[in-house]
Design a protein around this motif. Structure first.
Motif, mmCIF file in Angstrom:
data_model
loop_
_atom_site.group_PDB
_atom_site.id
_atom_site.type_symbol
_atom_site.label_atom_id
_atom_site.label_comp_id
_atom_site.label_asym_id
_atom_site.label_seq_id
_atom_site.Cartn_x
_atom_site.Cartn_y
_atom_site.Cartn_z
ATOM 1 N N ARG A 104 0.800 -1.227 0.000
ATOM 2 C CA ARG A 104 0.000 0.000 0.000
ATOM 3 C C ARG A 104 0.829 1.273 0.000
ATOM 4 O O ARG A 104 0.338 2.326 -0.406
ATOM 5 C CB ARG A 104 -0.948 0.000 1.201
ATOM 6 C CG ARG A 104 -1.843 -1.238 1.252
ATOM 7 C CD ARG A 104 -3.061 -1.057 2.103
ATOM 8 N NE ARG A 104 -2.788 -0.644 3.480
ATOM 9 C CZ ARG A 104 -3.743 -0.420 4.385
ATOM 10 N NH1 ARG A 104 -5.016 -0.565 4.043
ATOM 11 N NH2 ARG A 104 -3.436 -0.066 5.620
ATOM 12 N N MET A 130 1.575 6.458 -2.708
ATOM 13 C CA MET A 130 0.350 5.874 -2.156
ATOM 14 C C MET A 130 -0.203 4.878 -3.175
ATOM 15 O O MET A 130 -0.444 5.243 -4.326
ATOM 16 C CB MET A 130 -0.677 6.964 -1.852
ATOM 17 C CG MET A 130 -0.222 7.928 -0.773
ATOM 18 S SD MET A 130 -1.468 9.206 -0.368
ATOM 19 C CE MET A 130 -1.335 10.279 -1.817
ATOM 20 N N ARG A 142 -3.042 2.589 -3.068
ATOM 21 C CA ARG A 142 -4.327 2.033 -2.650
ATOM 22 C C ARG A 142 -5.405 2.481 -3.653
ATOM 23 O O ARG A 142 -6.419 3.074 -3.280
ATOM 24 C CB ARG A 142 -4.646 2.539 -1.240
ATOM 25 C CG ARG A 142 -5.556 1.642 -0.428
ATOM 26 C CD ARG A 142 -5.884 2.272 0.918
ATOM 27 N NE ARG A 142 -6.820 1.445 1.647
ATOM 28 C CZ ARG A 142 -7.719 1.914 2.525
ATOM 29 N NH1 ARG A 142 -7.788 3.205 2.775
ATOM 30 N NH2 ARG A 142 -8.538 1.095 3.140
ATOM 31 N N ASN A 201 -6.990 5.822 -2.775
ATOM 32 C CA ASN A 201 -5.960 6.266 -1.830
ATOM 33 C C ASN A 201 -6.559 6.999 -0.628
ATOM 34 O O ASN A 201 -6.004 7.984 -0.119
ATOM 35 C CB ASN A 201 -4.916 7.133 -2.539
ATOM 36 C CG ASN A 201 -4.132 6.347 -3.565
ATOM 37 O OD1 ASN A 201 -3.655 5.247 -3.292
ATOM 38 N ND2 ASN A 201 -4.026 6.876 -4.778
ATOM 39 N N ALA A 213 1.117 9.162 -6.126
ATOM 40 C CA ALA A 213 0.001 8.250 -5.935
ATOM 41 C C ALA A 213 -0.215 7.420 -7.187
ATOM 42 O O ALA A 213 0.022 7.896 -8.305
ATOM 43 C CB ALA A 213 -1.271 9.024 -5.599
ATOM 44 N N SER A 257 -5.806 11.370 -3.836
ATOM 45 C CA SER A 257 -6.342 10.896 -2.556
ATOM 46 C C SER A 257 -7.720 11.495 -2.321
ATOM 47 O O SER A 257 -7.903 12.707 -2.446
ATOM 48 C CB SER A 257 -5.430 11.246 -1.384
ATOM 49 O OG SER A 257 -6.021 10.844 -0.154
#
Length: 257
Positions: free
Chosen positions: A6, A20, A22, A27, A56, A62
């Motif tokens: 992750r 990041m 995810r 994220n 990311a 995010s």
């Protein structure tokens, strides 16, 4: 450098990149994910890296706090999550290295807070920034602490009350990011800015970053008094003396290890 599925940590030359990873959750900043990000920043902060890129994977930079964790959470649990977020933000800003956010896609709520907390930010034209709580049921109280210190009062209030997304060009005009570029140029533009921001003595820059943030929220006279004392003390360091000597001798400085 250590990574997990992750949070990816990579080193390339003098710079480290924390990514990041995810994307299936946009994220989103769950409590566990923020702990992992904090640990990654602490690891890189303790290294000899000169700069840190925060990036990311996936279509969104995010989406902010993970509502899957927060829906139905009691006051104590919610407060713990927000304190975990505050710890992440402090860790980013207290790292001795220059931290640059490389933003594509949406950065909303705590994701926007994360961008605002980084020292520098470069955004692709695909990026958008918002504090969406203003048009919902949970106002973006904590994200606006960092955002308001970047964009100024009237613009911060507009973002907070409307919850509308501002595009990358507007974010650059308002001071939320340093510049906006085409997505194809994002990586190169971020690298160029970080290269220029990490020139000079690393130890001098670490002290400078710490002192800069310490004076920003003080009254001007208090800030000047503080800065005078820090600068006078910093002049006694080997880096400062070497920089002055090199200037006078018209040579390239050699920074102490």
């Amino acid at each position: 450098m250590s990574s997990n599925d992750r949070v990816l940590v990579e080193r390339s030359g003098p710079h480290a990149t924390i990514t990041m990873n995810r994307p299936e959750r946009r994220n989103a900043l769950s409590e566990g994910f923020m702990d992992e990000l904090t640990a990654a920043f602490e690891e890189v902060a303790a290294s000899d890296a000169l700069g840190i890129v925060l990036a990311a994977n996936g279509p969104v930079f995010s989406a902010g706090h993970d509502f899957a964790d927060l829906a139905g959470a009691d006051h104590a649990a919610t407060r713990r999550t927000l304190l975990t977020c505050a710890r992440l933000m402090r860790t980013v800003q207290s790292a001795p290295q220059v931290v640059l956010a490389r933003v594509h896609g949406l950065a909303t709520a705590a994701g926007c807070q994360l961008v605002a907390t980084c020292d520098l930010a470069v955004a692709g034209y695909s990026a958008g920034f918002a504090a969406p709580g203003g048009k919902g049921g949970w106002f973006c109280h904590t994200p606006m602490v960092a955002v308001s210190r970047n964009v100024g009062r009237k613009r911060a209030v507009e973002m907070a009350l409307t919850g509308d997304v501002i595009d990358a060009g507007t974010a650059a005009e308002w001071g939320l990011v340093n510049r906006a570029v085409a997505d194809a140029e994002l990586e190169g533009a971020a690298r160029d800015l970080l290269d220029r921001a990490t020139r000079g003595s690393p130890r001098s820059k670490a002290l400078g970053k710490q002192a800069l943030y310490a004076q920003l929220d003080r009254a001007e006279s208090d800030a000047m008094a503080y800065a005078v004392e820090v600068m006078a003390a910093a002049a006694q360091t080997p880096e400062a003396q070497e920089g002055m000597a090199a200037f006078l001798e018209k040579r390239t400085p050699k920074w102490p290890a």
